[in-house]
Motif scaffolding. Structure first.
Motif, mmCIF file in Angstrom:
data_model
loop_
_atom_site.group_PDB
_atom_site.id
_atom_site.type_symbol
_atom_site.label_atom_id
_atom_site.label_comp_id
_atom_site.label_asym_id
_atom_site.label_seq_id
_atom_site.Cartn_x
_atom_site.Cartn_y
_atom_site.Cartn_z
ATOM 1 N N GLY A 175 0.790 -1.232 0.000
ATOM 2 C CA GLY A 175 0.000 0.000 0.000
ATOM 3 C C GLY A 175 0.816 1.273 0.000
ATOM 4 O O GLY A 175 0.245 2.369 -0.012
ATOM 5 N N ASP A 290 0.408 7.532 -1.515
ATOM 6 C CA ASP A 290 0.143 6.096 -1.559
ATOM 7 C C ASP A 290 -0.500 5.596 -0.263
ATOM 8 O O ASP A 290 -1.486 4.859 -0.278
ATOM 9 C CB ASP A 290 1.453 5.343 -1.847
ATOM 10 C CG ASP A 290 1.197 4.039 -2.575
ATOM 11 O OD1 ASP A 290 0.025 3.662 -2.737
ATOM 12 O OD2 ASP A 290 2.168 3.377 -2.964
ATOM 13 N N SER A 293 -4.086 7.049 -0.095
ATOM 14 C CA SER A 293 -5.085 6.499 -1.034
ATOM 15 C C SER A 293 -5.616 5.187 -0.472
ATOM 16 O O SER A 293 -6.823 4.930 -0.498
ATOM 17 C CB SER A 293 -4.501 6.317 -2.440
ATOM 18 O OG SER A 293 -3.540 5.290 -2.465
ATOM 19 N N THR A 294 -4.739 4.383 0.080
ATOM 20 C CA THR A 294 -5.169 3.111 0.667
ATOM 21 C C THR A 294 -6.028 3.367 1.913
ATOM 22 O O THR A 294 -7.102 2.788 2.074
ATOM 23 C CB THR A 294 -3.934 2.249 1.030
ATOM 24 O OG1 THR A 294 -3.095 2.172 -0.122
ATOM 25 C CG2 THR A 294 -4.332 0.858 1.461
HETATM 26 MG MG MG Z 1 -1.613 3.016 -1.543
#
Ligand code: MG
Ligand code: AMP
Length: 352
Positions: A175, A290, A293-294
């Motif tokens: 992730g 990143d 977003s997860t």
């Molecule tokens: Mg991510």
């Protein structure tokens, strides 16, 4: 399980970036600048880097090599990787190299700040569901109950450059890894004298500087409902990361006909199924984009909006695409966006 169909879908959906460069990028030319494009496979996806400058070709090779080195560092399946060694050692203390030290510090910090929505210790769960072995299946409740205690990030901490964790805890940097690798690649490009580049790391876009003509880059946000359709939004951006998490990127179909995606809720150990189709984060660093977003995908629409409004820890903009064909835009990105598709509703998320 519908393995063959699943396999096709996995590969098919994998090669289509979640974010695509809008038409015009690849024909971007400036007579005073040389450019180079390098494409390769890494971290289970296709990547390409286009950079501009006298040493473009050399810089691209160095950036590719940095990404491959990073993959070697964090792969959960490569028996030579440091993460594989940490995950499979009976030792509860691990000495970290500088890069891993940074990645683990950022991950543990994110786990706390997102209240576990981002959890770097989910490997026992992601492995059980088959996302690393491709032996996809839906675990029963008893098995999940057995594994969940191994994912408790509160049972891990760092002291200096040593990671302490409870026995059986295992890291999964799926992730955050591509964003981290993107940041390192950008540093490498800069060290090689590059000040203008676009990195497409399997749909994660990272932009170094502006286009050689001094304008912003044009980014197209792909249509998650229809892979070959026009982008849903066009964005004008420079010097930032545009990172997307989406359920459509990797999933399998269970015997019950349901689709199970590769993003997990660490509190339940189950594949996330909420109103979101994708979360796109626009921020300075790939690593931040990143992990967010997860995390925001796991939170779901309302909590994600709340997090954007209230989080003092992260400075970012977001685009949420929802299953009912609606979208949420944070107010800072609204002015940089052109709508190209029809939505049932577009909500603007404001700080107050
Ligand atoms: Mg991510
Ligand atoms: P991304 O596409 O960036 O959202 O990353 C998804 C990948 O991160 C999955 O394939 C897993 O390897 C890992 N992952 C899944 N759920 C989580 C979570 N809640 N927190 C951190 N990593 C996760």
């Amino acid at each position: 399980m519908k393995n063959s169909k699943t396999g096709f879908l996995l590969i098919f959906r994998n090669i289509i970036p979640a974010v695509i460069i809008a038409a015009g990028f690849f024909s971007c030319r400036n007579p005073s600048s040389t450019s180079d494009v390098i494409s390769f496979e890494a971290m289970n996806t296709f990547m390409s880097i286009k950079c501009f400058g006298k040493k473009a070709s050399m810089a691209n090779k160095a950036a590719k090599s940095k990404i491959l080195q990073t993959e070697k560092l964090i792969s959960v399946t490569d028996t030579e990787s440091q993460i594989f060694k940490i995950n499979n050692s009976s030792d509860t203390e691990s000495l970290l190299t500088e890069e891993l030290d940074f990645l683990i510090s950022q991950s543990l910090d994110a786990a706390v700040k997102t209240n576990g929505a981002f959890n770097p210790f989910l490997y026992p769960i992601t492995k059980e569901w088959g996302f690393t072995t491709k032996n996809y299946h839906v675990p029963n409740d008893a098995r999940i109950k057995e594994l969940l205690p191994l994912t408790d990030y509160n049972k891990a901490h760092k002291k200096g450059n040593v990671l302490f964790k409870a026995p059986g805890m295992q890291l999964d940097f799926g992730g955050i890894g591509k964003g981290f690798a993107g940041d390192l690649a950008i540093e490498t490009l800069k060290e090689n004298g590059i000040s203008s580049a676009v990195l497409d790391l399997g749909g994660n876009i990272q932009l170094l500087g502006k286009k050689p003509d001094g304008n912003d880059w044009n980014i197209g946000l792909r249509n998650p409902w229809k892979a070959d359709a026009e982008p849903v939004f066009a964005l004008k951006l420079s010097d930032c990361a545009v990172i997307t998490s989406g359920g459509y990127e990797r999933f399998f179909t269970g015997d019950d006909g349901k689709e199970y995606i590769h993003i997990f809720d660490g509190k339940t150990g189950r594949s996330v199924d909420n109103e979101l189709v994708s979360v796109t984060i626009i921020t300075k660093k790939g690593i931040t984009g990143d992990l967010l977003s997860t995390a925001l995908f796991v939170m779901g629409k309302e909590k994600a909006m709340d997090f954007w409004k209230k989080s003092p820890d992260y400075d970012f903009e977001m685009i949420l695409l929802c299953k009912d064909n609606s979208a949420v835009l944070s107010e800072g990105i609204e002015k940089r966006i052109t709508k190209l598709a029809d939505f049932s509703k577009i909500e603007i998320c404001k700080k107050q």
